[in-house]
Write a protein that holds these residues in place. Sequence first.
Motif, PDB file in Angstrom:
ATOM      1  N   LEU A   1      37.511  33.371  38.376  1.00  0.00           N
ATOM      2  CA  LEU A   1      37.675  34.243  37.207  1.00  0.00           C
ATOM      3  C   LEU A   1      36.534  34.048  36.224  1.00  0.00           C
ATOM      4  CD1 LEU A   1      41.401  34.107  36.020  1.00  0.00           C
ATOM      5  CD2 LEU A   1      40.119  36.036  36.930  1.00  0.00           C
TER       6      LEU A   1
ATOM      7  N   LEU B   1      46.697  38.991  34.775  1.00  0.00           N
ATOM      8  CA  LEU B   1      45.529  39.854  34.994  1.00  0.00           C
ATOM      9  C   LEU B   1      45.920  41.313  35.175  1.00  0.00           C
ATOM     10  CD1 LEU B   1      43.441  37.652  37.457  1.00  0.00           C
ATOM     11  CD2 LEU B   1      42.913  38.147  35.060  1.00  0.00           C
TER      12      LEU B   1
ATOM     13  N   THR C   1      35.236  36.658  33.015  1.00  0.00           N
ATOM     14  CA  THR C   1      36.437  36.735  32.192  1.00  0.00           C
ATOM     15  C   THR C   1      36.311  35.810  30.975  1.00  0.00           C
ATOM     16  OG1 THR C   1      37.624  36.972  34.275  1.00  0.00           O
ATOM     17  CG2 THR C   1      38.956  36.601  32.292  1.00  0.00           C
TER      18      THR C   1
END
Lengths: 253, 293
Positions: A195, A164, A200
């Motif tokens: 996430l 990340l 994401t």
Amino acid sequence: MDALITAVGLQKFFGSFHVLQDVDFAIAKGEVVCIIGPSGSGKSTFLRCINQLERIDSGYVTVDGEMVGYRRDGHRLYPLSDGEIARQRQAVGMVFQRFHLFPHKTVLQNIIEGPVGVLKRRRTDCVQEAKVLLKRVGLAHRADAYPGELSGGQQQRVAIARALAMKPKAMLFDEPTSALDPELVGEVLNVMKELAASGTTMIVVTHELGFCREVADRVVFMDAGRIVDSGTPGEILENPRNPRVKNFISAVL
Amino acid sequence: MRDIESAGSTPFVIVPPRKIWTKVLGAIVIILLALLVRAFWVGDIAWSYVGDNLFAPSVLKGVVGSIVMTFCTMALGILLGVIAAIMRMSDNPVLRNVSIGYVWLFRGIPALLQLLLWFNLALIFPTIGVPGLFSFKTVDIMTPFVAAFLGLGIQQGAYTAEVVRAGILSIDKGQTEAGLSIGMTPLRAMLRIVLPQAMRVIVPPIGNETIGMVKLTSLASVIQYSELLRSVEDVYYVNSRVIELLIVAAIWYMVVVTVLSIGQIFVERHFSKGWGGHRPTQPAQQTLAEEAA
Ligand SMILES: Nc1ncnc2c1ncn2[C@@H]1O[C@H](COP(=O)(O)OP(=O)(O)OP(=O)(O)O)[C@@H](O)[C@H]1O
Ligand SMILES: [Mg+2]
């Protein structure tokens, strides 16, 4: 559809063994796709092709509209240099089954290696961001530990933070919990759920059907180098129409 | 079975073996050593010459010469070795074969012969330079130092290449892939991720070869480089105390090698970071306190 990653007519051979046979795939921005399928069906190879860790024999992959590995001029493709391929890889984070943290660097050094060493950003900024990431994966207190001093679940969470830290456009996970003791699987899946919830874009190869059901927007089933079926978790996991999918699901459950 | 039963409730007692032969052997070795020391003591050695020359300026200069040459040749050897090892593992067949040829050639020719070849380079090429730009007389450039440096350093590189390659091969391919996945080029992943880890495997044999090199520098005495052996030779040509001065040289070689062996321990410790062992781990209370915070 404005796809973030596409694969078109992907073919891959290992010697004479046809690992990927005409794979077409697309994932939209913010989408979470889980890939399931029996061992040896080419799931890892597919992820590795997206990240150019394997050479593609035919077909192509695009990330954010840019063809991966080649510069296109009309109908001619020119292979990119190592430096340009490295730049393309920055757009995609990868989490490996066996973590592959850098054992000679501390947790913090592992995380800032990319932004400081590769992106040449200011160290103090990167350390600040790394601490935020560590907090996010629940390891703020282990910044100065070496990977060898951490449990498998902790190592995998650091590996997620390391990926990340490059601020990738998408994250690839190759069986991120398969190398973990059962009681450590949950802590990694929780980080991944967070996430996914934060928008994401994720492609997750996994055998954790519960995770697929809960988090995936779409589930893709691969067998013998092909995408056999794909649909919502309900379509694939609850009432699979394809007999091979049905067999696989009942065998795993 | 009957033995065990008859022991009853009284506890067993282990009787240590008497190791009589160990004691006998030890005694024999001590006697032999004593005889050897006596032989050297009463032999025709003027020990006062050893003491007088141990710290003689010309001998010390030789010691420094040997140490300097060891460091220079090892630095060149490691540099060439790392380059040759990386070339050997490259996808480019030209680089690969150049590396194989280098190792083949310079590992195959005796070190002494290589020294003599470099030193006598002027016989092949009287001048060195780029035609039209500059040119030097080879005899001016090929000083004893330069000839020994190149001769020993380049052949050391050929050995080091194999050591480095073994070290690189010992690192999991996943490490390189992890580096690539965060946007490193293959070369960067090699230098930042793989090589530092490979050092753990590379350092012990390199330490070994450094110690070998300390002694190999004595070869440079044949081409007039003023290292330790050469400097004691210069003294005994004058005073004819051959054995005494050779003992002086032996003592100094032992000192240098001992110091290097101790240094090696610290270098190895440095490169074993992260593999547990020497680094004090975080105190448990602190971890708990931070977790609670
Ligand atoms: N480097 C390689 N050389 C030759 N064959 C390979 C290589 N990598 C993978 N394979 C083969 O390709 C096939 C697909 O491998 P892949 O790792 O993609 O499967 P997978 O679906 O990820 O399986 P698993 O669930 O076991 O991880 C397997 O049969 C494997 O043996
Ligand atoms: Mg796999």
